[in-house]
Design an enzyme around this catalytic site. Structure first.
Site, PDB file in Angstrom:
ATOM      1  CG  ASP A  44      -0.402  -0.173   2.520  1.00 29.77           C
ATOM      2  OD1 ASP A  44       0.846  -0.183   2.634  1.00 29.77           O
ATOM      3  OD2 ASP A  44      -1.169  -0.314   3.498  1.00 29.77           O
ATOM      4  CG  ASP A  83       0.855  -4.073   2.090  1.00 31.61           C
ATOM      5  OD1 ASP A  83       1.247  -5.008   2.811  1.00 31.61           O
ATOM      6  OD2 ASP A  83       1.495  -3.012   1.951  1.00 31.61           O
ATOM      7  CD  GLU A 114       0.378  -1.478   8.221  1.00 34.32           C
ATOM      8  OE1 GLU A 114       0.059  -0.677   9.137  1.00 34.32           O
ATOM      9  OE2 GLU A 114       0.770  -1.106   7.102  1.00 34.32           O
ATOM     10  CD  GLU A 180       7.893   0.306   8.138  1.00 39.18           C
ATOM     11  OE1 GLU A 180       8.064   1.441   7.649  1.00 39.18           O
ATOM     12  OE2 GLU A 180       6.922  -0.425   7.839  1.00 39.18           O
TER      13      GLU A 180
END
Length: 262
Positions: A44, A83, A114, A180
């Site tokens: 994304d 994503d 996520e 990340e």
């Protein structure tokens, strides 16, 4: 050789680094695939990179389906990771399955979502129904409004939370754990603790593999360069050369170096 989930686990078990780059179109998919990049992430990140918006939040399912189809047409061997978009999977496992199924029908082989341990139920729901999952923890860009910006996660007492996220999500069946912007020692501990291979971006050199945004790796970024980014185009002089240099640096464990690490 066709890259599968089993291939990634075998590479990690043998201590051979996994390479991943973002990809949004058929031409680059073909180039990266031929170079030997194992995973193409249709991220994304296409919002800021391709559409010029200031975050990943406006990216729609339709955007993802379009770009996944493009990449799938260009890639023959690489695993395509798609994503899941903001608002399309957080409501319930059932909502997430419907969204993920459409991404796989478009050509993805795995989906990335996520969130921390609270996404374990959704992860398990997808995996039990045949959808491989990559869990994205640490700095999760879809939560930018909660974080108040793009900041390193997992420092101090927060490290235990992220370690627990990784454990719980791997136990729920995640095939990959992407970290990340977390401190390198924490990423190393997570990699040594969980069964799933780990992918790092701004997470040090001790993860099972690395990912960068393709445009960042080629030196195409507006404004300030992130600490974890290296411009491989500077020395390579060509796109193909830059991609090969990235692959070699990851495989040789020379990237990321200390200056790219938190």
């Amino acid at each position: 050789m066709k890259i599968t989930v089993n291939t990634l686990h075998k590479l990690a078990e043998e201590g051979r680094k996994i390479t991943m780059l973002t990809c949004y179109d058929a031409s680059f998919a073909s180039l990266l695939d031929e170079a030997g990049v194992e995973i193409l992430l249709v991220g994304d990140s296409l919002g800021p990179v391709m559409q010029g918006v200031d975050s990943t939040l406006p990216v729609s399912e339709e955007d993802m389906l379009y770009h996944i189809r493009c990449v799938a047409r260009g890639a023959k061997n690489a695993l395509i990771l798609g994503d899941m978009t903001f608002g399309a999977y957080q409501e319930s496992p059932q909502q997430a399955f419907a969204h993920a199924a459409r991404l796989l029908q478009a050509g993805a082989h795995m989906v990335k979502l996520e969130g921390g341990a609270y996404m374990a139920e959704t992860t398990r729901f997808l995996v039990e129904r045949g959808i491989p999952v990559c869990s994205h923890i640490g700095l999760t860009p879809q939560y930018v409004n909660m974080f108040g910006g793009y900041r390193v996660q997992g420092r101090g007492e927060d490290a235990q939370r992220i370690l627990n996220d990784a454990k719980v999500l791997a136990e729920a069946g995640a095939s990959l754990v992407l970290m990340e912007c977390v401190p390198a020692p924490l990423a190393k501990e997570i990699t040594e603790t969980v069964k799933a291979p780990t992918i790092g971006i701004g997470a040090g050199a001790d993860t099972s593999g690395q990912v960068l945004v393709l445009h960042d790796m080629l030196g195409v970024y507006p404004g300030k360069k992130a600490k974890f980014v290296k411009n491989f185009m500077e020395e390579a002089g060509s796109i193909q050369g830059a991609v090969q240099a990235y692959i070699k640096a990851v495989k040789d464990k020379t990237f990321p170096a200390e200056e790219h690490t938190y």
